[in-house]
Each structure stands twice: as C-alpha cells, then as structure tokens.
Design an enzyme around this catalytic site. Structure first.
Site, short mmCIF file in Angstrom:
data_model
loop_
_atom_site.label_atom_id
_atom_site.label_comp_id
_atom_site.label_asym_id
_atom_site.label_seq_id
_atom_site.Cartn_x
_atom_site.Cartn_y
_atom_site.Cartn_z
N ASN A 37 33.80 54.01 49.65
CA ASN A 37 34.56 53.79 51.08
C ASN A 37 33.70 53.95 52.27
OD1 ASN A 37 37.04 53.45 52.67
ND2 ASN A 37 37.80 55.50 51.83
N HIS A 122 49.86 62.44 45.98
CA HIS A 122 49.69 63.01 47.04
C HIS A 122 50.92 63.07 47.97
CE1 HIS A 122 45.23 61.82 47.55
NE2 HIS A 122 45.48 61.95 46.59
N TYR A 159 42.86 67.72 57.51
CA TYR A 159 42.48 66.33 56.58
C TYR A 159 43.94 66.05 55.44
CZ TYR A 159 41.87 64.72 51.79
OH TYR A 159 41.60 63.89 50.70
N ASP A 210 43.75 70.13 48.20
CA ASP A 210 42.21 69.73 48.58
C ASP A 210 41.78 70.18 49.87
OD1 ASP A 210 39.88 68.25 48.71
OD2 ASP A 210 40.95 66.26 48.52
N GLU A 236 40.72 72.29 45.50
CA GLU A 236 39.65 71.35 45.39
C GLU A 236 38.61 71.41 46.38
OE1 GLU A 236 41.22 67.41 45.03
OE2 GLU A 236 39.95 66.27 45.70
N GLU A 262 34.15 64.76 43.47
CA GLU A 262 34.64 63.38 43.66
C GLU A 262 33.51 62.90 44.25
OE1 GLU A 262 38.16 64.00 46.14
OE2 GLU A 262 37.03 63.35 47.76
N HIS A 312 38.83 61.81 40.26
CA HIS A 312 39.17 61.02 41.51
C HIS A 312 39.94 59.99 41.21
CE1 HIS A 312 37.53 59.71 45.68
NE2 HIS A 312 38.69 60.13 45.74
N TRP A 402 33.68 66.63 57.08
CA TRP A 402 35.00 66.07 57.09
C TRP A 402 35.74 66.21 55.68
CZ3 TRP A 402 36.88 61.88 54.30
CH2 TRP A 402 38.21 61.41 54.56
C1 CS2 Z 1 40.21 62.67 48.58
C2 CS2 Z 1 39.73 61.37 48.51
O1 CS2 Z 1 41.66 61.94 46.70
C3 CS2 Z 1 40.86 62.79 47.30
O2 CS2 Z 1 40.93 64.02 46.77
O3 CS2 Z 1 39.36 64.03 48.82
O4 CS2 Z 1 40.70 60.62 48.81
C4 CS2 Z 1 38.71 60.94 49.84
O5 CS2 Z 1 39.05 61.62 51.00
C5 CS2 Z 1 38.65 59.59 49.60
O6 CS2 Z 1 38.53 59.12 48.34
C6 CS2 Z 1 37.53 59.36 50.66
O7 CS2 Z 1 37.05 57.85 50.39
MG MG Z 2 39.62 65.30 47.30
#
Ligand code: CS2
Ligand code: MG
Length: 402
Positions: A37, A122, A159, A210, A236, A262, A312, A402
C-alpha cells in the site's frame, strides 16, 4: 512444466492492486498478490527489473528452489519490497501446482485442519455511539469476532475510523495526509469504549483492538491492564516492534493477549518475540512475508511456543492474497484467526474467486490452486491511481508513528 511468461498487472478497481501472473508451457497460469500500500510501483519495478527476467525458463514445479534463488541468491535480502515480490512469485507457483495436481492448495499443504476459517471484521465510528452501532451490524452479519476502533474526543485523526462500513481505506491522498495524535486522550478513552461495547453486546462476541504502533511500551502495558476487564481477543501493534525486546515490558504488565506482525516481512522480524513468548498471535501475511513458503516456516516456529496465526487481511491486500491466506489458514495447525475486510464489488469482479463467507467463517472453496483469478480485460479499465498512507504528528508537531 516451464515458466514461459510472467507479467505485472496494476489495476485500481476502488483501490490499487499489483498482481503477478505467471504462465507455463503447459497452458496453466497462476497469480499472486504483490500489493504494498502506497509503495505499489516499487514492487512493480523490482518484479519487472530483477525477478521476471530470471523466472523465464525455470521449472514452475520447483517452488522451494525458486524461493531460495530469489531470497538467498539475491545479495540484498529482506525488506517489504523484495519480500512482497517473492511472495507474488511463490503464490503464483502454488496456484499453478494446485491446478496441475487438480487440488486446492490446502490439500497440497496437508489437508484441512478445520471446517472453516474464523475471521474478524472492522467496526468503526466517529464516536462510541457510532462504533457500538457498527459492532451490532457486524454481529447481525454473522461475525463472531469484531475489531472495534473509534474516534477519540479531542483527537483529530485517530487511527482506524475508516470510510465505508465493510471496506477499509487509509491511503487517501497523492501526498500523505497529516493526522494529529494525543496519547493521554486515547488512553483515557479506550477503556470507556470497551466498557460500553461489553455492556451493549455481552461477553460472547470476541472483541479486538488495533493500537497501530502509537504507544511506548509502558503506555501499552497500562492500556493492556486497563482493558483486562473487557477480555479482548487481542491488542494489536501496541508499540513499534523494531526492538523486539520492547514487548517484555508490555508483557510484564498485562495479560491482555498481544498480536503483532502485519508489517513484518521475515521470520527474523519475529523470532525473539516468538521464542520469548512475548506475543500470542503473529500477523505476518502471505503477500508481505514471502508467500506461503515463508509463512509456513514462521507458523512452524510459532507452534513451538503456542503462538497462533492471525494474518493481516485489510482491504489493501488483494483477493489473490486472501485466497492464498485462506488455504494456509484452513491447513495451519496453530491457526488463530484471519482478518477479513471485504473488497468493493468492482474489485470482486476483477478478481473472480471461490472463497465465501458464512456465519463468521470463510472457506477457500475447492477449486484447484488458490481459487482466485484476474480478469485482465476488466482490470485494464481501472488505471493506477497513486495514493499514499497518512502520517501522524503529536500536537506540538513532533513526528509520530502512524
Ligand atoms: C491495519 C491495516 O488491518 C489492520 O490491522 O493495521 O489495515 C493497515 O493500516 C493497512 O493495511 C495499511 O495499508
Ligand atoms: Mg493493524
């Protein structure tokens, strides 16, 4: 069976995906995900300039030897770009081997160890009200495990508060969006969120969270302790893991289970975490950790220490990765859970697949190979659209994770 051709397909059916397609002289082809990504073109260049030229003419059956050639043979080892490129080759070759044997990949690995793959989605919202409603919607869809993220009062850009209910898309600008972070506000807020979720939804549903690398180890210890009454399935990425020893401090202070990995791309990124039993779930994936061949080694090491897998599976990992991951998950003895953020209908059309969701579980299907293909004509209709992941700063301007 020789490799006669290989090419990279970049498409953006809602978001960018990089796919490697390998063809053989027996008319069989395989695909593998190579999406990183925000860094898509770096993997494309690595594949086109350094990997594809050495693949042509090689025996497609020799998955292990080709893996060793690309990993050990290259002087410059590891790293997300290299390991995503190797993963794409590896996945495509397992796909081809499955098709040649007329078997789904999980049969080649040793057969199914379970009837289905437990997944989590999520649920997120701008505040507690929205997040608890989102958790309710996931329960209605049949999910048994749900990750919950919420906006934090006073924090601009917490986040995980994504766009859309079922998809997750953090990469949002041609230049990185700047978000602000406030650790104190977050640490005060997180227990309130999970207190409310348990009161609204009871104890049966598994809840995950997370932290996305935002805390120091001692702060992570405090968060884990304060969340213990709400019995999380896992916490996480509570702190960055470049220094694997950092997790000792977290572990000393909490029995909340820990998940990480991840962004890892090699067994060496998690060896100490596993051997010292500092984590409970390892989140390495097919696409970013060298494919099925390498993930199998990580899982075997983890199994010695009762660490289970929790790969992931955000929306930015393509259906080709998801398909391969589900074969792996159905087989791997020490399976824990699989993340499952859905793809847009456009993406699902570009990548026809045999996996399916039912009552909180995914099954890879029984098609030979990984059970996922790419419709190249359709893919060509969605040109690459450069997008970057955000960055984070503390309120005084200091750069943060981040
Ligand atoms: C995130 C990810 O899914 C997760 O646990 O931490 O979505 C992450 O932010 C993205 O895959 C970044 O590309
Ligand atoms: Mg994650």
């Amino acid at each position: 069976m020789k490799i006669t051709n290989a090419r990279v397909i970049v498409t953006c059916p809602g978001r960018n995906f990089v796919t490697l397609k390998i063809e053989t002289d027996e008319g069989l082809h395989g695909i593998g995900d190579a999406t990183l990504n925000g860094r898509e073109k770096a993997v494309v260049a690595y594949l086109e300039d350094h990997v594809i030229p050495v693949l042509i003419g090689k025996e497609a059956n020799r998955i292990e030897d080709i893996w060793q050639y690309l990993y050990r043979g290259a002087y410059w080892r590891r790293g997300p770009v290299t390991m995503s490129a190797i993963a794409a080759v590896d996945t495509a070759l397992w796909d081809i081997k499955g098709k040649a044997a007329n078997m789904p990949v999980y049969e080649l690995l040793g057969g199914a160890s379970r009837e289905g793959v437990l997944v989590y989605g999520h649920a997120n919202g701008a505040d507690i009200e929205e997040t608890t409603d989102a958790v309710g919607r996931y329960i209605e869809l049949g999910y048994k495990a749900i990750r919950a993220q919420s906006g934090v009062p006073g924090v601009k850009g917490a986040y995980g508060v994504g766009r859309g209910d079922l998809y997750y898309e953090p990469a949002d600008g041609t230049l990185p969006t700047e978000t602000l972070w406030n650790t104190s506000a977050y640490l005060n807020f997180a227990p309130q969120l999970f207190d409310r979720l348990r009161r609204d939804h009871g104890n049966e549903v598994e809840l995950l969270h997370d932290v996305h690398h935002r805390l120091t180890p001692i702060e992570a210890g405090r968060l884990g302790k304060s969340l213990e009454p709400y019995r999380l399935f896992w916490m996480e990425d509570c702190t960055p893991a470049e220094n694997q020893e950092a997790f000792k401090l977290v572990r000393q202070h909490t029995v909340t289970p820990l998940a990480v990995g991840e962004i890892f791309n090699s067994i060496h990124d998690c060896r100490e975490l596993i051997q010292n039993q500092l984590i409970d779930y390892i989140r390495t994936t097919v696409v970013h950790a060298g494919g099925i061949t390498h993930l199998r080694q990580i899982a075997a090491l983890a199994s010695l220490y009762q660490v289970r897998t929790g790969s992931h599976g955000a929306t930015d990992l393509s259906p080709a990765c998801m398909g391969a991951a589900l074969h792996f998950d159905l087989w791997v003895p020490n399976f824990g859970i699989q993340e499952y953020m859905r793809h847009t209908p456009e993406t699902d059309e570009v990548f026809p697949h045999s996996y399916s969701f039912k009552d909180g579980y995914l099954h890879p299907g029984t098609s030979p190979g990984i059970g996922v293909d790419i419709d190249e004509t359709l893919a060509a209709k969605y040109p690459y659209d450069p997008k970057q992941l955000p960055v984070a700063r503390l309120e005084d301007g200091t750069m943060w994770n981040w």
